[in-house]
Structure formats: C-alpha cells, structure tokens
Write a protein that holds these residues in place. Structure first.
Motif, PDB file in Angstrom:
ATOM      1  N   THR A  18       0.845  -1.188   0.000  1.00  0.00           N
ATOM      2  CA  THR A  18       0.000   0.000   0.000  1.00  0.00           C
ATOM      3  C   THR A  18       0.885   1.245   0.000  1.00  0.00           C
ATOM      4  N   ARG A  19       0.269   2.363  -0.342  1.00  0.00           N
ATOM      5  CA  ARG A  19       1.039   3.602  -0.369  1.00  0.00           C
ATOM      6  C   ARG A  19       1.609   3.978   0.998  1.00  0.00           C
ATOM      7  N   ALA A  21       7.929   6.243  16.240  1.00  0.00           N
ATOM      8  CA  ALA A  21       6.788   6.276  15.326  1.00  0.00           C
ATOM      9  C   ALA A  21       6.464   7.722  14.934  1.00  0.00           C
ATOM     10  N   GLN A  22       6.628   8.630  15.882  1.00  0.00           N
ATOM     11  CA  GLN A  22       6.389  10.051  15.585  1.00  0.00           C
ATOM     12  C   GLN A  22       7.361  10.588  14.534  1.00  0.00           C
ATOM     13  N   ASP A  23       8.641  10.260  14.696  1.00  0.00           N
ATOM     14  CA  ASP A  23       9.641  10.674  13.704  1.00  0.00           C
ATOM     15  C   ASP A  23       9.244  10.154  12.327  1.00  0.00           C
ATOM     16  N   LEU A  24       8.907   8.874  12.308  1.00  0.00           N
ATOM     17  CA  LEU A  24       8.544   8.242  11.038  1.00  0.00           C
ATOM     18  C   LEU A  24       7.326   8.905  10.411  1.00  0.00           C
ATOM     19  N   HIS A  25       6.377   9.198  11.256  1.00  0.00           N
ATOM     20  CA  HIS A  25       5.153   9.829  10.772  1.00  0.00           C
ATOM     21  C   HIS A  25       5.472  11.189  10.141  1.00  0.00           C
ATOM     22  N   ALA A  85      -1.849   6.683  13.282  1.00  0.00           N
ATOM     23  CA  ALA A  85      -2.370   5.336  13.537  1.00  0.00           C
ATOM     24  C   ALA A  85      -1.970   4.378  12.413  1.00  0.00           C
ATOM     25  N   THR A  86      -1.992   4.887  11.188  1.00  0.00           N
ATOM     26  CA  THR A  86      -1.592   4.077  10.034  1.00  0.00           C
ATOM     27  C   THR A  86      -0.114   3.719  10.120  1.00  0.00           C
ATOM     28  N   VAL A  87       0.690   4.685  10.563  1.00  0.00           N
ATOM     29  CA  VAL A  87       2.121   4.423  10.728  1.00  0.00           C
ATOM     30  C   VAL A  87       2.323   3.303  11.755  1.00  0.00           C
ATOM     31  N   TYR A  88       1.640   3.406  12.897  1.00  0.00           N
ATOM     32  CA  TYR A  88       1.744   2.367  13.919  1.00  0.00           C
ATOM     33  C   TYR A  88       1.321   1.001  13.389  1.00  0.00           C
ATOM     34  N   SER A 122       3.701  -2.307  13.022  1.00  0.00           N
ATOM     35  CA  SER A 122       3.503  -3.580  13.710  1.00  0.00           C
ATOM     36  C   SER A 122       3.415  -4.730  12.715  1.00  0.00           C
ATOM     37  N   THR A 123       2.857  -4.477  11.532  1.00  0.00           N
ATOM     38  CA  THR A 123       2.870  -5.507  10.483  1.00  0.00           C
ATOM     39  C   THR A 123       4.308  -5.817  10.057  1.00  0.00           C
ATOM     40  N   LEU A 124       5.074  -4.764   9.805  1.00  0.00           N
ATOM     41  CA  LEU A 124       6.468  -4.951   9.371  1.00  0.00           C
ATOM     42  C   LEU A 124       7.268  -5.678  10.444  1.00  0.00           C
ATOM     43  N   GLU A 125       6.955  -5.392  11.692  1.00  0.00           N
ATOM     44  CA  GLU A 125       7.645  -6.077  12.783  1.00  0.00           C
ATOM     45  C   GLU A 125       7.298  -7.567  12.786  1.00  0.00           C
ATOM     46  N   SER A 126       6.017  -7.872  12.602  1.00  0.00           N
ATOM     47  CA  SER A 126       5.633  -9.280  12.626  1.00  0.00           C
ATOM     48  C   SER A 126       6.183 -10.030  11.414  1.00  0.00           C
ATOM     49  N   GLU A 127       6.473  -9.314  10.350  1.00  0.00           N
ATOM     50  CA  GLU A 127       7.107  -9.944   9.177  1.00  0.00           C
ATOM     51  C   GLU A 127       8.616 -10.032   9.312  1.00  0.00           C
ATOM     52  N   GLY A 128       9.159  -9.456  10.396  1.00  0.00           N
ATOM     53  CA  GLY A 128      10.600  -9.503  10.624  1.00  0.00           C
ATOM     54  C   GLY A 128      11.391  -8.513   9.783  1.00  0.00           C
TER      55      GLY A 128
END
Ligand code: ZN
Ligand code: ZN
Ligand code: ZN
Length: 125
Positions: free
Chosen positions: A4-5, A24-28, A41-44, A48-54
């Motif tokens: 996704t974008r 997460a704030q920096d990233l946002h 919220a989308t960043v978070y 968490s998806t990227l974390e679960s994918e390693g």
C-alpha cells in the motif's frame, strides 16, 4: 503482503534512515513528506505488520517510546548511542556458552535472546 502507499512511504523512510533508530512520531513526520495524508495510527499499524514480518526491529528505549529500524537478516545485536540515536549492528555473539550454561542450570530451553549495548558514539562522547 500488499504494498500500500502508506506502507511504501514508511519503508522509504526506514530505508533512507537506515543507520538511525526512529520513533513512530519521527517516522510519521518524515513519511508525510511522501504521503501527506498518512495518519499516525496508520504508521503504527504498518510498523507492527512490518515487525511481525521480521522486516523491522523494535528497540525498546530506557525511557519512553519504542524505536524502529530496518534490520539485517540473521542473528545480530545492537550498539545504540543514547546521544544521537545512531545504531550499529554487531554480528559477533558471545552468548551461546552463557546460554547453554543457564539452560543447564535452570532447566530452561532457551529459544532466543536479544542484547542492546547502550552508550555514547565517538561523536557524542
Ligand atoms: Zn538489527
Ligand atoms: Zn551519538
Ligand atoms: Zn546473540
């Protein structure tokens, strides 16, 4: 996984800032320069998806917010500067012997460990 974008924007920032840990704030804040409508919220959610994918590793901070960064595959540890947030990956690991000893002593089956060494980088000393 869907590209996704918002996910692409988050990944682009993580790639650009590879040597640093980011909250997460920096990233946002940074991701909005690529994808202006992206919400925190989308960043978070993406993190968490990227974390679960390693793909992304979360480094917990002594105080406050978790920090995120893109990690190499394979077993490694981290050297983190408490001044500027620089992160160096350490591929050496001396914990196998300790791990085996503790496993014998306490009857644990040890499945993983993580180590973060914190201090000041040469620039921040
Ligand atoms: Zn790492
Ligand atoms: Zn530093
Ligand atoms: Zn290790």
């Amino acid at each position: 996984m869907r590209a996704t974008r918002p996910r692409m924007a988050v990944m682009a920032i993580l790639q650009r800032e590879r040597g640093r840990q980011l909250s997460a704030q920096d990233l946002h804040r940074e991701a909005r320069s690529i994808e202006p409508s992206i919400g925190l919220a989308t960043v978070y959610r993406n993190l968490s998806t990227l974390e679960s994918e390693g793909v992304v590793e979360v480094i917990s901070q002594e105080a406050g917010e978790a920090a995120y960064r893109l990690c190499s595959q394979g077993h490694h540890h981290h050297l983190v500067c408490t001044g500027c947030g620089a992160v160096i990956e350490i591929e050496e690991c001396d914990l196998e012997a300790l791990s085996r000893r503790m496993s014998r002593r306490h009857g644990f089956r040890i499945e993983q460990h993580d180590v973060t060494l914190r201090g000041r980088c040469p620039r921040c000393r």
